[in-house]
Motif scaffolding. Structure first.
Motif, PDB file in Angstrom:
ATOM      1  N   ILE A 140     -13.624   6.760   3.758  1.00 44.80           N
ATOM      2  CA  ILE A 140     -13.130   7.945   4.472  1.00 44.80           C
ATOM      3  C   ILE A 140     -11.650   8.090   4.120  1.00 44.80           C
ATOM      4  CG2 ILE A 140     -12.788   9.108   6.704  1.00 44.80           C
ATOM      5  CD1 ILE A 140     -14.857   7.231   7.947  1.00 44.80           C
ATOM      6  N   LYS A 141     -11.315   9.246   3.505  1.00 41.12           N
ATOM      7  CA  LYS A 141      -9.895   9.540   3.263  1.00 41.12           C
ATOM      8  C   LYS A 141      -9.425  10.439   4.393  1.00 41.12           C
ATOM      9  CE  LYS A 141     -10.053   9.511  -1.749  1.00 41.12           C
ATOM     10  NZ  LYS A 141     -10.534  10.420  -2.753  1.00 41.12           N
ATOM     11  N   TYR A 142      -8.208  10.243   4.851  1.00 44.17           N
ATOM     12  CA  TYR A 142      -7.701  11.079   5.943  1.00 44.17           C
ATOM     13  C   TYR A 142      -6.247  11.427   5.710  1.00 44.17           C
ATOM     14  CZ  TYR A 142      -5.850   6.596   7.513  1.00 44.17           C
ATOM     15  OH  TYR A 142      -5.197   5.381   7.556  1.00 44.17           O
ATOM     16  N   ALA A 189       1.019  10.877   8.774  1.00 43.19           N
ATOM     17  CA  ALA A 189       0.232   9.699   8.375  1.00 43.19           C
ATOM     18  C   ALA A 189      -0.890  10.112   7.441  1.00 43.19           C
ATOM     19  CB  ALA A 189      -0.361   9.028   9.610  1.00 43.19           C
ATOM     20  N   SER A 190      -1.309   9.159   6.621  1.00 39.28           N
ATOM     21  CA  SER A 190      -2.462   9.410   5.744  1.00 39.28           C
ATOM     22  C   SER A 190      -3.032   8.058   5.345  1.00 39.28           C
ATOM     23  CB  SER A 190      -2.038  10.179   4.492  1.00 39.28           C
ATOM     24  OG  SER A 190      -1.171   9.377   3.716  1.00 39.28           O
ATOM     25  N   GLY A 191      -4.206   8.072   4.751  1.00 39.72           N
ATOM     26  CA  GLY A 191      -4.748   6.797   4.309  1.00 39.72           C
ATOM     27  C   GLY A 191      -6.170   6.893   3.815  1.00 39.72           C
ATOM     28  N   VAL A 192      -6.695   5.728   3.485  1.00 41.24           N
ATOM     29  CA  VAL A 192      -8.086   5.671   3.031  1.00 41.24           C
ATOM     30  C   VAL A 192      -8.720   4.367   3.505  1.00 41.24           C
ATOM     31  CG1 VAL A 192      -7.375   4.821   0.741  1.00 41.24           C
ATOM     32  CG2 VAL A 192      -9.635   5.811   1.024  1.00 41.24           C
ATOM     33  N   LEU A 193      -9.911   4.508   4.042  1.00 34.85           N
ATOM     34  CA  LEU A 193     -10.704   3.344   4.412  1.00 34.85           C
ATOM     35  C   LEU A 193     -11.799   3.216   3.364  1.00 34.85           C
ATOM     36  CD1 LEU A 193     -11.523   1.140   6.484  1.00 34.85           C
ATOM     37  CD2 LEU A 193     -12.873   2.881   7.638  1.00 34.85           C
ATOM     38  N   GLU A 194     -11.786   2.079   2.649  1.00 36.52           N
ATOM     39  CA  GLU A 194     -12.739   1.904   1.548  1.00 36.52           C
ATOM     40  C   GLU A 194     -13.725   0.773   1.861  1.00 36.52           C
ATOM     41  OE1 GLU A 194     -10.203   2.575  -2.415  1.00 36.52           O
ATOM     42  OE2 GLU A 194      -9.163   1.438  -0.856  1.00 36.52           O
ATOM     43  N   LYS A 195     -14.784   0.748   1.089  1.00 43.04           N
ATOM     44  CA  LYS A 195     -15.800  -0.313   1.155  1.00 43.04           C
ATOM     45  C   LYS A 195     -16.425  -0.438   2.535  1.00 43.04           C
ATOM     46  CE  LYS A 195     -13.816  -2.933  -2.615  1.00 43.04           C
ATOM     47  NZ  LYS A 195     -13.317  -4.190  -3.103  1.00 43.04           N
ATOM     48  N   HIS A 240      -0.739   4.962   5.477  1.00 33.00           N
ATOM     49  CA  HIS A 240       0.664   5.319   5.231  1.00 33.00           C
ATOM     50  C   HIS A 240       1.197   6.013   6.470  1.00 33.00           C
ATOM     51  CE1 HIS A 240       0.571   4.573   0.862  1.00 33.00           C
ATOM     52  NE2 HIS A 240      -0.722   4.828   1.028  1.00 33.00           N
ATOM     53  N   THR A 241       2.319   5.541   6.928  1.00 29.11           N
ATOM     54  CA  THR A 241       2.900   6.173   8.109  1.00 29.11           C
ATOM     55  C   THR A 241       4.420   6.060   8.050  1.00 29.11           C
ATOM     56  OG1 THR A 241       2.732   6.305  10.495  1.00 29.11           O
ATOM     57  CG2 THR A 241       2.836   4.097   9.571  1.00 29.11           C
ATOM     58  N   ARG A 242       5.097   6.837   8.884  1.00 31.54           N
ATOM     59  CA  ARG A 242       6.564   6.796   8.875  1.00 31.54           C
ATOM     60  C   ARG A 242       7.051   5.690   9.797  1.00 31.54           C
ATOM     61  NH1 ARG A 242       8.425  10.562   5.716  1.00 31.54           N
ATOM     62  NH2 ARG A 242       7.026  12.306   5.355  1.00 31.54           N
TER      63      ARG A 242
END
Ligand code: ADP
Length: 405
Positions: free
Chosen positions: A13-15, A27-33, A44-46
């Motif tokens: 899930i990419k967000y 913020a952003s990120g990716v949950l893999e596997k 990624h966040t500030r």
């Protein structure tokens, strides 16, 4: 005003969270596997100094439901979204909208059922997109959710361009036609091109080249897609990382007869073992350029074939557009490979397309122009931002809703 954009794949899930008022990405990120022994969340966040910080965590995440909860927790821990109530909306990328969805659509049960009905058209993508929608709807039922379809922008393509020359009942009964993909990206860069050129999009004829792992070309007339290189599935058109693009369809039957390979095996070869990987064994353009520089003839051939195919589409779309105002390069290769841009435009001066070598070699995260003084067509390099486009379309779709009394 916060909008969360979700791109749910089969195991990831990419967000990306947008603050639409401040025009920032908190913020952003990716949950893999997802579903594997060790899932990986890159967030990624500030930090307190407002610098972007990367936090990587590894722990088992059994399924998308847990995944969404994990993302919710990390957004909350980092202070980006304390409570789902802060979300103005959630935008979901959905690959295939068939002929049913021509624009971003507020998701309700009927929409979910229609996306499910479209699964046979996109068996690799729609089930995962749907799973993301269902989990998000259950986890944040009070937040309006919008589906933004990769195919929607291309629903304006006229019938002579979207029909295949096969019996009509195959279209009517089985929906066999060109749909096209990467629509969000093509539309986004077309709008950016208009801004850059300081002209209304309605007055412009453009060709956009989205050259990433997947690649497609689109002819955009007055802001409307009138033809695109991907077809009923993303397999048609340009040569891609691992997809073959245009081939003689009879090759499939020939291969089955000659090798005895099953249908699924042939499908897998054309989707996963072909394209750049099939030609030179590697599908990463950076590596291929390096190999080519070092004299690897297969890598040189891969580059030659990719650029030749792009050039053919530029010629074809010049013909259907009649007049070309700008050629737009975007996505990983389009944005970062001067070599592919230059080679794809080589010998196109008769169409008014001339690349300036110095401008083309520039590196920039912003959009830039690379045409010569004498080029009548503007040649633009424009970073795509599909997530931002999804966020904007989500916002517009929700704002159109009638306000509660
Ligand atoms: P995706 O379709 O997965 O979103 P991207 O748009 O990220 O793909 O593009 C990936 C492609 O871009 C890869 O082939 C990668 O090698 C290529 N690429 C990225 N950076 C460069 C670069 N500096 N030079 C050439 N190719 C690049």
């Amino acid at each position: 005003m916060k909008i969360l954009v979700l791109n749910s794949g089969s195991s990831s899930i990419k967000y990306r969270l947008f603050d639409m008022t401040a025009k920032t990405v908190p913020a952003s990120g990716v949950l893999e596997k997802i579903g594997e022994a060790q899932s990986r969340l890159t967030h990624h966040t500030r930090n307190r100094k407002a610098e972007m910080e990367e936090i990587v965590t590894a722990e088992p995440v059994a399924d998308h439901r847990q995944g969404f909860q994990r993302i919710g927790a990390v957004l909350s821990e980092s202070g980006a979204v304390q409570d789902n109530k802060e979300l103005f909306g959630i935008g979901h990328r959905v690959v295939h909208g068939g002929e049913e969805f021509k624009e971003p659509t507020l998701i309700d049960k009927k929409v979910v059922d229609t996306i499910r009905r479209l699964i046979p058209l996109a068996p690799l993508h729609n089930p995962a997109n749907l799973l993301g929608i269902e989990v998000a709807m259950q986890s944040a039922p009070q937040v309006p959710q919008v589906a933004v379809f990769d195919t929607a922008f291309h629903q304006s393509i006229p019938v002579q361009a979207f029909r295949y020359a096969i019996p009509q009942d195959l279209y009517e009964a089985h929906h066999v036609r060109r749909y096209g993909f990467h629509g969000t990206s093509h539309y986004y860069v077309a709008k950016q091109a208009a801004t850059l050129m300081q002209r209304p999009l309605k007055t412009l004829n453009l060709i956009s080249l989205h050259l990433g792992n997947g690649a497609s070309a689109t002819a955009v007339k007055g802001g409307i897609s009138i033809d695109t290189s991907m077809g009923m599935t993303p397999l048609e058109g340009l040569i891609m990382g691992t997809r073959c693009g245009d081939i003689d369809p009879a090759i499939i039957f020939y291969l089955k007869r000659k090798t005895g390979l099953a249908r699924d095996a042939v499908e897998s070869i054309l989707n996963k073992e072909s394209g750049l990987k099939g030609i030179c064994g590697v599908n990463d353009m950076r590596q291929i350029e390096e190999l080519a520089r070092n004299g690897n003839s297969n890598a040189q051939l891969a580059i030659a074939m990719v650029c030749y195919r792009i050039k053919k589409y530029i010629g074809a779309y010049c013909s259907v557009l009649g007049r070309l105002d700008a050629l737009v390069f975007t996505a990983g290769i389009g944005e970062k490979s001067p070599l592919i841009r230059a080679r794809s435009c080589q010998g196109l001066a008769h169409l008014g397309i001339e690349v300036d070598a110095d401008k083309n070699n520039r590196k920039s995260k912003e959009a830039f122009e690379i045409q010569t003084e004498s080029s009548t067509v503007k040649i633009l390099v424009i970073p795509t931002n599909e997530e931002l486009e999804i966020a904007e379309q989500t916002l517009m779709c929700i704002q159109k809703l009638p306000r509660p009394e």
